[in-house]
Design a protein around this motif. Structure first.
Motif, mmCIF file in Angstrom:
data_model
loop_
_atom_site.group_PDB
_atom_site.id
_atom_site.type_symbol
_atom_site.label_atom_id
_atom_site.label_comp_id
_atom_site.label_asym_id
_atom_site.label_seq_id
_atom_site.Cartn_x
_atom_site.Cartn_y
_atom_site.Cartn_z
ATOM 1 N N LEU A 351 38.435 53.282 54.763
ATOM 2 C CA LEU A 351 39.361 53.081 53.646
ATOM 3 C C LEU A 351 40.438 52.051 53.965
ATOM 4 N N ASN A 352 40.969 52.048 55.178
ATOM 5 C CA ASN A 352 41.998 51.071 55.529
ATOM 6 C C ASN A 352 41.442 49.652 55.471
ATOM 7 N N LYS A 353 40.211 49.488 55.950
ATOM 8 C CA LYS A 353 39.586 48.163 55.864
ATOM 9 C C LYS A 353 39.297 47.782 54.420
ATOM 10 N N SER A 354 38.959 48.769 53.602
ATOM 11 C CA SER A 354 38.726 48.489 52.181
ATOM 12 C C SER A 354 40.006 48.035 51.502
ATOM 13 N N LYS A 355 41.131 48.605 51.907
ATOM 14 C CA LYS A 355 42.426 48.159 51.380
ATOM 15 C C LYS A 355 42.709 46.721 51.794
ATOM 16 N N LEU A 356 42.419 46.399 53.056
ATOM 17 C CA LEU A 356 42.631 45.032 53.529
ATOM 18 C C LEU A 356 41.756 44.045 52.753
ATOM 19 N N TYR A 369 37.365 38.986 40.802
ATOM 20 C CA TYR A 369 36.534 39.935 40.059
ATOM 21 C C TYR A 369 36.378 41.207 40.888
ATOM 22 N N VAL A 370 36.599 42.352 40.248
ATOM 23 C CA VAL A 370 36.426 43.651 40.888
ATOM 24 C C VAL A 370 35.211 44.322 40.258
ATOM 25 N N TYR A 371 34.261 44.736 41.077
ATOM 26 C CA TYR A 371 33.064 45.421 40.594
ATOM 27 C C TYR A 371 33.401 46.887 40.338
ATOM 28 N N TYR A 372 33.011 47.396 39.169
ATOM 29 C CA TYR A 372 33.390 48.758 38.786
ATOM 30 C C TYR A 372 33.098 49.738 39.927
ATOM 31 N N GLY A 373 34.038 50.641 40.183
ATOM 32 C CA GLY A 373 33.880 51.634 41.241
ATOM 33 C C GLY A 373 34.313 51.171 42.613
ATOM 34 N N GLU A 374 34.544 49.865 42.776
ATOM 35 C CA GLU A 374 35.000 49.351 44.063
ATOM 36 C C GLU A 374 36.356 49.957 44.420
ATOM 37 N N GLU A 375 37.153 50.218 43.382
ATOM 38 C CA GLU A 375 38.511 50.745 43.579
ATOM 39 C C GLU A 375 38.534 52.200 44.005
ATOM 40 N N ILE A 376 37.388 52.891 43.935
ATOM 41 C CA ILE A 376 37.319 54.289 44.365
ATOM 42 C C ILE A 376 36.296 54.468 45.482
ATOM 43 N N ALA A 377 35.943 53.389 46.152
ATOM 44 C CA ALA A 377 35.061 53.432 47.316
ATOM 45 C C ALA A 377 33.677 53.980 46.985
ATOM 46 N N MET A 378 33.132 53.562 45.848
ATOM 47 C CA MET A 378 31.767 53.966 45.539
ATOM 48 C C MET A 378 30.794 53.394 46.557
ATOM 49 N N LEU A 379 29.783 54.186 46.880
ATOM 50 C CA LEU A 379 28.728 53.767 47.794
ATOM 51 C C LEU A 379 27.608 53.072 47.023
ATOM 52 N N GLY A 380 26.719 52.426 47.760
ATOM 53 C CA GLY A 380 25.547 51.832 47.115
ATOM 54 C C GLY A 380 24.921 50.750 47.956
ATOM 55 N N LYS A 381 23.642 50.896 48.243
ATOM 56 C CA LYS A 381 22.873 49.839 48.885
ATOM 57 C C LYS A 381 21.505 49.779 48.220
ATOM 58 N N ASP A 425 47.009 60.253 44.252
ATOM 59 C CA ASP A 425 47.426 59.960 45.626
ATOM 60 C C ASP A 425 47.976 58.537 45.694
ATOM 61 N N LYS A 426 49.267 58.408 45.938
ATOM 62 C CA LYS A 426 49.893 57.083 45.942
ATOM 63 C C LYS A 426 49.424 56.210 47.108
ATOM 64 N N ASN A 427 48.785 56.834 48.096
ATOM 65 C CA ASN A 427 48.273 56.066 49.235
ATOM 66 C C ASN A 427 46.766 55.837 49.179
ATOM 67 N N SER A 428 46.145 56.167 48.054
ATOM 68 C CA SER A 428 44.689 56.035 47.931
ATOM 69 C C SER A 428 44.282 54.584 47.746
ATOM 70 N N LEU A 429 42.987 54.345 47.911
ATOM 71 C CA LEU A 429 42.438 53.009 47.657
ATOM 72 C C LEU A 429 42.662 52.626 46.204
ATOM 73 N N LYS A 534 48.247 49.150 60.883
ATOM 74 C CA LYS A 534 46.862 48.715 61.028
ATOM 75 C C LYS A 534 46.251 48.392 59.661
ATOM 76 N N HIS A 535 45.624 47.244 59.571
ATOM 77 C CA HIS A 535 44.942 46.759 58.368
ATOM 78 C C HIS A 535 45.866 46.699 57.146
ATOM 79 N N GLU A 536 47.158 46.581 57.395
ATOM 80 C CA GLU A 536 48.138 46.530 56.305
ATOM 81 C C GLU A 536 48.401 45.084 55.895
#
Length: 545
Positions: A351-356, A369-381, A425-429, A534-536
Motif C-alpha cells: 500500500l505504501n508503494k501504491s501511494k508513492l 488517467y486513473v483506472y477504476y479500482g486503482e484507488e482501492i488496490a483492486m487486484l487483477g492479472k 480511513d484518512k490514511n487509506s490509499l 518511507k515512500h512518502e
C-alpha cells in the motif's frame, strides 16, 4: 496562333482553379488553425477510466450499466469542492459503449447506438447531462480501426455490394503475417479479408474516402448531437497498411493529419487522445498535429518499475527524454489500464508503494488517467477478464456491485479493500488518491507547471520543482522503505531566482523559513520536524520574501 491563344486561355483557367483549390485546402489545413489556449481544458483534468460492465449494476442483472454510473457520480465528483467523500476527478473515459457481440465491446456492430446491456441512448444523454452539471468531461472509446464481422457494413462487403471496398480484400492470400506474427488474412467466400487483431475484427479500409467521410460524420454525431467532449482512439498506429508494413505507415500519419484539421475546424475543444502502444519516439509522431496527445506507455512502465524496485534512475531519464520530445505535459500518463496487470499486483501488494505511485502519477507532467479500482488496490492479472472485474464498493455480498451474481467473480480481497471501508480511513490509499487528485485539479502549478529535476545527496530522494507563471512548488518523494530525516537538495540550478524564500508543506504544515537561494544553495532537511517517511511524498509551496 489561334490554337496557342486557346491553349493559353485554358492554362490560365486551370491555374486559377488550382489557386482557388489551394486556398480552400489552406483554409482547412492545420497551419491555418488558430484556436485559443483556453480551449485546452484537458490540461487541468484527471480522467477516470470506466469499464461500464464492471462499475455498478443498477438493475441487478449482474452487469454494470449507464444508470449505475449515474448513481455513483457523487463518488467520482459530487460537484461540491468542500466535501471529502468524493475522488474529485473531472474527466471520465468510458470504454466501448456501442452494441457488440463481445463482453469487452472492441468489435462494434452499430456505431450510433448504445449497447442494450448498458442502457439506452436516452440513458446516455442523461449521463452526459449529469456529468456536465458536476463539471465532469466525458470521452468515449472510439474503435474505428476495425468493426465487428457482424456489422452490416462488413456483411454488405462480404456480399460484394457497394461496400466491398470498405474493407480490404484479396483474391489470393498475401504471403505475410502481422506485426506480432499473427495471421491477418482470413478466408471468406473464396477470398481473403484483412483483420489485424483476429477474424472477428475486420479492418476498415481508410484508403477509401467513403469510409473516412463516414467516420467524420460519426465524430460530428457523437460530439454535436450526443454532446460527448472527446474520444479515446483505439489502435491508432494500425489505421492504414502499406503492403506488409502494417504499423505507423506514412499513409496512417497523413490520414491523422487530415482528421486533426477536420476536428479542429469542427470545434477546437474536441479532444482526441490516441492509443499508440509503441516507444516514445514513435508515439510523438502522432502528437504533431495529428491527435491532441497520446498515452505514454514507456512512462507508465517507468513509474511502476521505479516504485517496485525502489530505484528512480530510469524514471528520471524518461522524464528528461519526454521533456525534449513533447510540448509541456502533452501526453497521457497512467499506471495501468484495461490491457495490463493491475498496478497493485505489479507493485507487490504494497500500500505504501501504491501511494508513492499515485503521488508520482498525479504530480509529474502529463495528463493523468486513473483506472477504476486503482484507488482501492483492486487486484487483477491476465487473462483480460480478470483485470476488468467488478468494482468493490463494500464488504456486502457481491461487493456491493450488484444484488445478483455478477458477470465475473469479484477479487478475493474485496472484504478488506473496498470503497466503503477505505473512505472512512484518512490514511487509506483511497484517501491518498482523493487528496492528490483534488490538489492537481485545483492547482495549475501541479497540473501545468514545467518540471525541473533537482539533485540530492541521498540516492533515495527524488525531487523536482514545478513552475507555472510566477508560482513554484517543490515535490519530494522518498523511494526508500525507511524514513529519511537527514538529507539535502541542491536548488542552485532550479527555476528560482536569487533571493530569500519560505518553504511551506501543504499537507503537514511543516515549514523551512529564510532559505537563501544563490549559485550554491542547498535545502537541508536535518531535524525531526522535516522527516520524510518511507515512500512518502512532501509538497512545498515556495514563497519569496
Amino acid at each position: 496562333m489561334k490554337k496557342i491563344t486557346i491553349l493559353f486561355g485554358l492554362l490560365f483557367i486551370l491555374l486559377s482553379c488550382s489557386s482557388e483549390n489551394t486556398k480552400e485546402e489552406e483554409n482547412n489545413s492545420v497551419d491555418s488553425l488558430n484556436y485559443p489556449e483556453s480551449n485546452i481544458w484537458w490540461n487541468d483534468t484527471v480522467f477516470y477510466e470506466i469499464f461500464i460492465r464492471s462499475f455498478y449494476d443498477s438493475n441487478n442483472d449482474g452487469r454494470g450499466d449507464i444508470n449505475g454510473i449515474i448513481e455513483k457520480l457523487d463518488y467520482l465528483n459530487d460537484g461540491d469542492p468542500n466535501t471529502n467523500s468524493d475522488l474529485g476527478i473531472n474527466g471520465i473515459w468510458l470504454m466501448p459503449i456501442s452494441p457488440s457481440p463481445s463482453y469487452h465491446g472492441y468489435d462494434i456492430i452499430d456505431y450510433k447506438e448504445i449497447n442494450p446491456e448498458y442502457g439506452t441512448l436516452n440513458d446516455f444523454r442523461n449521463l452526459i447531462k449529469e456529468c456536465h452539471q458536476r463539471g465532469i468531461k466525458v470521452i468515449i472509446d472510439f474503435v474505428g480501426n476495425h468493426s465487428s464481422d457482424q456489422h452490416p457494413w462488413f456483411k454488405s462487403s462480404v456480399e460484394g455490394s457497394s461496400k466491398r471496398n470498405w474493407y480490404r480484400w484479396s483474391t489470393t492470400k498475401p504471403n505475410y503475417k502481422g506485426p506480432w506474427g499473427q495471421e491477418v488474412w482470413h478466408k471468406k467466400n473464396n477470398a481473403y479479408y484483412y483483420g489485424a487483431f483476429w477474424s472477428g475484427m475486420p479492418d476498415l479500409n481508410y484508403s477509401n474516402i467513403e469510409v473516412t467521410n463516414e467516420i467524420k460524420n460519426l465524430i460530428k454525431y457523437w460530439y454535436q448531437d450526443i454532446k460527448v467532449d472527446g474520444f479515446r482512439v483505439d489502435a491508432v498506429k494500425h489505421w492504414i497498411e502499406e503492403g506488409s508494413n502494417q504499423e505507423n505507415t506514412t499513409s496512417t500519419l497523413n490520414w491523422w493529419r487530415d482528421l486533426y484539421a477536420f476536428q479542429k475546424n469542427l470545434d477546437p475543444s474536441i479532444m482526441m487522445v490516441g492509443e499508440v502502444w509503441s516507444s516514445s519516439s514513435e508515439i510523438v509522431k502522432y502528437s504533431d498535429d495529428r491527435l491532441d496527445y497520446c498515452f505514454e506507455f514507456d512512462l507508465s512502465s517507468s513509474i511502476i518499475n521505479a516504485v517496485k524496485n525502489n530505484s528512480f534512475g530510469n524514471l528520471k531519464s524518461k522524464i528528461s527524454e519526454l521533456q525534449g520530445l513533447y510540448p509541456n505535459s502533452q501526453y497521457g500518463s497512467f499506471l495501468t489500464n484495461h490491457d495490463q496487470n493491475r498496478s497493485f499486483e505489479q507493485i507487490g501488494y504494497n500500500l505504501n508503494k501504491s501511494k508513492l505511485a499515485a503521488s508520482l502519477l498525479l504530480t509529474l507532467p502529463g495528463i493523468p488517467y486513473v483506472y477504476y479500482g486503482e484507488e482501492i488496490a483492486m487486484l487483477g492479472k491476465k487473462p483480460d477478464e480478470d483485470i476488468r472485474k467488478p468494482m468493490q464498493w463494500s464488504d456486502a455480498i457481491y461487493g456491493g456491485f450488484s444484488n445478483s451474481n455478477p458477470w465475473r467473480n469479484l477479487n478475493n480481497n474485496y472484504l478488506e479493500y473496498n470503497v466503503e471501508k477505505m473512505q472512512k480511513d484518512k490514511n487509506s490509499l483511497w484517501s491518498h488518491y482523493s487528496k492528490f487528485i483534488k490538489l492537481r485539479t485545483k492547482n495549475k502549478v501541479i497540473s501545468q507547471g514545467k518540471v525541473k529535476i533537482l539533485e540530492s545527496n541521498n540516492t533515495d530522494i527524488f525531487a523536482y520543482i514545478k513552475s507555472f507563471e510566477n508560482s513554484n512548488m517543490l515535490i519530494i518523494h522518498n523511494f526508500s522503505s525507511l524514513d529519511k530525516k537527514s538529507f539535502s537538495i541542491n536548488i542552485n540550478n532550479s527555476a528560482l531566482s536569487a533571493g530569500n524564500y519560505n518553504f511551506n508543506e501543504i499537507f503537514n504544515n511543516s515549514k523551512i523559513d529564510g532559505v537563501e537561494i544563490s549559485s550554491s544553495s542547498k535545502l537541508n532537511f536535518e531535524n525531526e520536524s522535516s522527516v520524510i517517511k518511507k515512500h512518502e511524498t512532501l509538497i512545498f509551496n515556495i514563497i519569496k520574501n
